[in-house]
Every structure is written in C-alpha cells, then in structure tokens.
Design an enzyme around this catalytic site. Structure first.
Site, PDB file in Angstrom:
ATOM      1  CE  LYS A  57     -32.750 -36.993  -5.323  1.00 37.78           C
ATOM      2  NZ  LYS A  57     -31.825 -38.052  -4.860  1.00 37.78           N
ATOM      3  CB  SER A 115     -28.428 -36.597  -5.374  1.00 40.29           C
ATOM      4  OG  SER A 115     -29.258 -37.742  -5.165  1.00 40.29           O
ATOM      5  CB  SER A 155     -28.680 -39.618  -2.538  1.00 41.40           C
ATOM      6  OG  SER A 155     -27.628 -39.559  -3.480  1.00 41.40           O
TER       7      SER A 155
END
Length: 595
Positions: free
Chosen positions: A74, A148, A172
């Site tokens: 990420k 997210s 997330s």
C-alpha cells in the site's frame, strides 16, 4: 484466475521451475488486468526480473521462507526506490529506506511488484477517494473494492500478487478483504512495526496483511513481526492460547443485526454461525452496545484530531490532488480541544470496561465484516454516511485493542462475496489461526477470483515458536545448517547484533566454528547472522546437543530487540583469532577461500 499461494509457489519451485519464469507470468497478468486504478507505481519489469535472476542464481536463497513470493505494498508504506504518495501526488516523497516490515519481507526472499492505490491518507473504507482512480471489486466493476487498502486487496484477489500489505485503523484491512473474497489479517496493535508508515491515527494504526489463505497471512505476519525500538508504538505480544476445542463464540443479537436491508447478508451471517457451530463452537449472544459506542468515537470524537495531527498542516497548505471528502474529514479535527480529547479517553475507558465484561462471556467473536456492499454511484451520492455504514462492525477494534481475521464466508444471490471476521482480545490472532483456516475451508468460497476450495494448512509452519540467532556453522549455507532443518526450523530473517560484540575463529574445531562474546569496547562491532524459528520442543532438543564451550544466551540485535543465540565461554578464546573486523562468519570464510 488462479490464486497465488505460498504452498502453490513452494510446490512449483520444488519441481525446478525458475523464479524468473513465475515472475514473467505474474508480470503478464499485471499487464493484462483491466483495472488501471490498482497501482500507483510499479517496479519495472527489468527490476523484477533482475531480482528473480538473483534468487535463481543463489542456491542458499531457496531456504528463505518467502523465496520467490511476489507481493505488493500500500502506498502509505515506505519502499526504497518508490515514491510514497499516500494517495496524494503533491505529498509524494522519496524514502531513503524501506519500512521495517518491507525490509523483513525482502530479506526473507519476497519480490516487490509495486505500490498500490488507497483512499487518500488512508481516510475511508470505500476505495474511491484517490486521484489515481477507484479500484473496483474483482467480482463486479460497478461495486467498490472497499478501502482504504483498495489496491492491495484487488492485487491479491485478481491473482496479481501472493500477498499485499495494507494498513488498518478503522477496518481498512478487513472491508476490502470481504468485498474481494480474500483473507484480511489485522494484527494486534504494535505486533508489526509501523516505522515507515504515513500515519492516519498513529496510536491506532496497524500494518495489515491480505492473502488468499489464513495460513499464508499467518506465515507472512510471523516473518514481518517483531519489536522495533524505532517505533514508539511497537510492543511485545502477549502469549494468548488458542480457543479450546469446545469454544464459545459471541454472535450479534437479532436486534443488532442491522444489514441496512440486505437480506442476503443476514442469511449468510446465519449460515456462518451454523458453520462455526460445526467447528465445535457454541454461539452466545452478547451486548454489542459498548463496542458500537466505542466505534462511534473514532469519527465522531476527538480521534479525528489525530488525523489532523498527522497531515492537517499539509492539507491546509496544498490544494493539488486533494480529495475534498478527505480534506473535510481531516480539517474537522480542529474543532476538538484538549478537553475533548481527555473526555473522549474517559468515554473510551468506560466502553472498555463494559466490553471486557462482554468478553468474559465468550472465547472469540463472530461478526459480519461489513453490513452492505455499495456501488460506486451509491458512494458518490452519499460518501460520508455510507462510508460510516461500512465501519459499523470494524471501527471499534483498534480502539479496544482487539485482533481480527477477516475470512470469506459465502456469496450473495447477486454474485458478490460476503465475509465474516473472527475477533479476539490483543494477541489472539495467532490462536485464532487454526479455527479461521477451518472456517474458510468449510465455506468452500475459494479465494479471490478463484473458486477452487482452499485447504487447511499444516500448523507446523505457523507456530510462533522460539527464535534463535546463529552466526557461524548453522547459517543457511554452512555445514551445520542441516541440524536446524532436521528439526523443521524455519528461516525468519537476516539480522545483525547491536554494535558491542566480538567474533573469534575458534582453534581446533571441526567443522570450523566461530565464538561470539559480548564485549563493549573500541574493537566491538555489529555481527551479521540469521534468525531461525523452532518449536519449543525442537529448541530444547537443539540446545541439549550444543557442545562446550558454546552456549545459548540473550543476544541484543541492532533493532533493539533481544533474541536467544550462540555465545562463547571466554576461556575458549585462548588461541582464537579475532575476526570481528570481517563483520560476520560468512565474510571471514569467503576471505579464507579466496587466498
């Protein structure tokens, strides 16, 4: 699309397949995947193939626990050679080193494919708040991927990576797993270092793991975990036992099962309860109110100000590339005072006491991961309220210091996946592994786009075990390494001692062996070695066979942690050669063979 798993890769490599051939197929998949919003930046094909070739050329590399395993990260986690954007182009910077967790994974033989998309500054559970686009559910492009950690989840579910790192502050690492039919492990806060992670709520943030199986996620966590003195929120993990064979699991009372009209989710939750009963559990209804009340504090209380503390000044000074919803949320933290923060902490303490009373009723908890799965159009029409709906069963977990494993649990009539989460108090995710594996296998959902059923994996690879630091003949390419392999030891990582050790080549030893002593002085230095993990029983058998003058003591590593490892009695240093200047036994042996 066939899922990429650690067991599958291990079997492929055992047949003699080269890493380069596997990575060529992975790159082909990435190039042909039709969702351009998955990645923010990618490793070049040349870099991936060079890393693959280096692993192929190194016979000792096959001992690495993540040998030739492709992964994604990420883009709020630092990776040297890639910009860190946190989903905001004007925020981007070039880190000079890897985040701690990334460094450990690379040292274990994994291959980094690139940086994945996210809700900007990890603010959201929707996966739509990014100027780089909105990754979609792998099952239906009309629907959101969840956030997210949107790109990380899609990369795994689409068969582009074996695993991916995300972060999880409010859910997330779990909601995107549910929306894409994969596993999402949210470890206990502080188990994995957050050094090198752009903070969202720094006191709550966790590095999370997406994988196709529970076993894979557990192995990756075991490689990446460890106390990190450079992370003030890092902490040793408590020893938590697995649930008993006959266990109690908490379920939501009917009145608390609000699926916002999604009848299919309600039925799938009932089916998940029945499946856990078949695994030996007894369902126990509990009062969800204290957990719900804690969840509301995350965005309706002073914890929003922690997001403002993280990036608020940057958002005030920049307009380019900012998501308006993210900016509004982060800026709203300024309305809270220090008094509000203390009041919120008191409120959270009250919730924790009430929650602890509910935990007394159960060994673990079974919750839906998300109440509903929205389309992109539905989120665009009502971005904040519907985002809040997605956090109904996730937002409280870090505030109340719990651990969680999100697992696939079936499919709705419209073909979209449904997921559940198994939860336990801090440290409990390790103990939940076996049960979570059994549940996933019994659900017959497959993983990601692959509907091939997953299997329960041998737990010998997942035991936390005892870590042993070796510096000499037990290193991975040295003569006595077979002693570790015969005991089913598993390589964890390369490491170095703190800079206060001396290394000696002992006289009259066969095979040649070093002796290391802790002797803080001008001549002392950091000594290179490796950490291997054994079961407690295997560790005892190994230690019992260690000959004098060697023994096992506590070794201080360069990252501030402490681990068991080889030390030498000072009497053995008579006639020994001081080889500290070589920095390690492998370098010394190389110097001898080159003469």
């Amino acid at each position: 699309m066939q899922a990429i798993t650690l067991a599958g890769l291990k079997a492929t490599y055992a047949k003699g397949t080269r890493v380069s051939d596997v990575m060529a197929e992975v790159l082909r998949r990435i190039d042909s995947y039709k969702d351009p919003a998955v990645w923010i930046s990618r490793a070049s094909s040349e870099a991936v193939m060079a890393r693959s070739a280096a692993l192929d050329a190194d016979p000792s590399a096959r001992a690495l626990s993540l040998f030739g395993v492709p992964f994604a990260v990420k883009d709020n986690i630092d990776c040297a050679g890639f910009p860190t954007t946190a989903g905001c182009p004007s925020f981007a910077y070039a880190p000079s080193e890897n985040a701690t967790v990334v460094e450990k994974l690379l040292a274990a033989g994994a291959i980094l494919l690139g940086k994945t998309n996210l809700d900007q500054f990890a603010t959201g559970l929707v996966g739509t708040r990014s100027p780089y686009g909105a990754p979609r559910s792998v099952y239906d492009t009309r629907y959101i991927s969840g956030g997210s950690s949107s790109g990380s989840a899609v990369a795994v579910a689409a068969g582009l990576a074996a695993f991916a790192l995300g972060t999880d502050t409010a859910g997330s690492g779990r909601v995107p797993a549910a929306f894409n039919n994969i596993v999402g492990l949210k470890p206990t806060r502080g188990r994995l270092s957050a050094r090198g992670v752009v903070p969202a709520c720094r006191s709550l943030d966790c590095v999370s793991i997406f994988a196709n199986t529970v076993g894979d996620a557990a192995i990756i966590a075991a490689v990446a975990e460890g106390f990190d003195a450079a992370d003030p929120f890092s902490r040793p993990m408590p020893a938590v036992l697995a649930p008993p064979d006959a266990f109690r699991f908490g379920v939501l009372p009917v009145a608390s099962r609000d699926f916002l009209g999604d009848v299919g989710c309600a039925a799938l939750y009932d089916a998940a309860i029945a499946r856990l009963v078949s695994c030996g559990g007894t369902p126990v209804e509990f009062d969800y109110a204290p957990f719900r009340d804690a969840a509301e504090l995350l965005y309706d209380g002073a914890w929003v100000a922690e997001r403002t503390a993280a990036v608020g000044d940057f958002l005030d000074a920049h307009e380019s590339g900012l998501d308006p919803v993210v900016k509004a949320i982060v800026a709203s933290g300024r309305r809270f005072s220090a008094v509000d923060a203390f009041t919120g902490s008191y409120r959270l303490a009250e919730c924790r006491n009430r929650a602890d009373a509910e935990w007394e009723k159960m060994d673990l908890m079974l919750l839906p991961t998300a109440a509903v799965h929205y389309t992109l159009d539905e989120i665009t029409a009502d971005p904040i309220r519907r985002n809040s709906h997605l956090g109904r069963f996730t937002n409280w977990v870090n505030l109340l210091d719990a651990s969680a494993i999100a697992v696939p649990a079936g499919f709705r009539d419209n073909g979209l996946p449904f997921g559940i989460t198994l939860l336990a108090p801090a440290g409990g995710e390790v103990g939940l592994t076996n049960l979570a594996q059994r549940f996933h296998a019994a659900s017959a959902t497959g993983a990601g786009l692959s509907r091939t059923p997953v299997t329960v994996e041998p737990l010998s690879l997942l035991d936390k075990g005892v870590d042993l630091f070796v510096v000499g003949a037990h290193l991975s390419d040295m003569p006595l390494n077979k002693e570790l392999r015969d005991l089913k030891a598993r390589f964890v990582t390369a490491a170095q001692t703190a800079p206060d050790y001396e290394l000696y080549a002992l006289a009259n030893t066969t095979p040649p062996k070093p002796g290391m002593v802790r002797a803080p002085s001008a001549d002392a230095a950091s000594i290179a070695g490796e950490v291997w993990r054994l079961t407690p029983e295997a560790f005892g058998r190994f230690v019992a066979k260690i000959p004098t003058p060697l023994g096992i003591g506590k070794i201080h590593l360069s990252d501030g942690s402490e681990v068991s490892g080889f030390l030498c009695e000072p009497i053995a240093l008579q006639g020994a050669r001081n080889i500290t200047s070589f920095g390690g036994w492998r370098a010394f042996i190389a110097s001898m063979t080159s003469i």
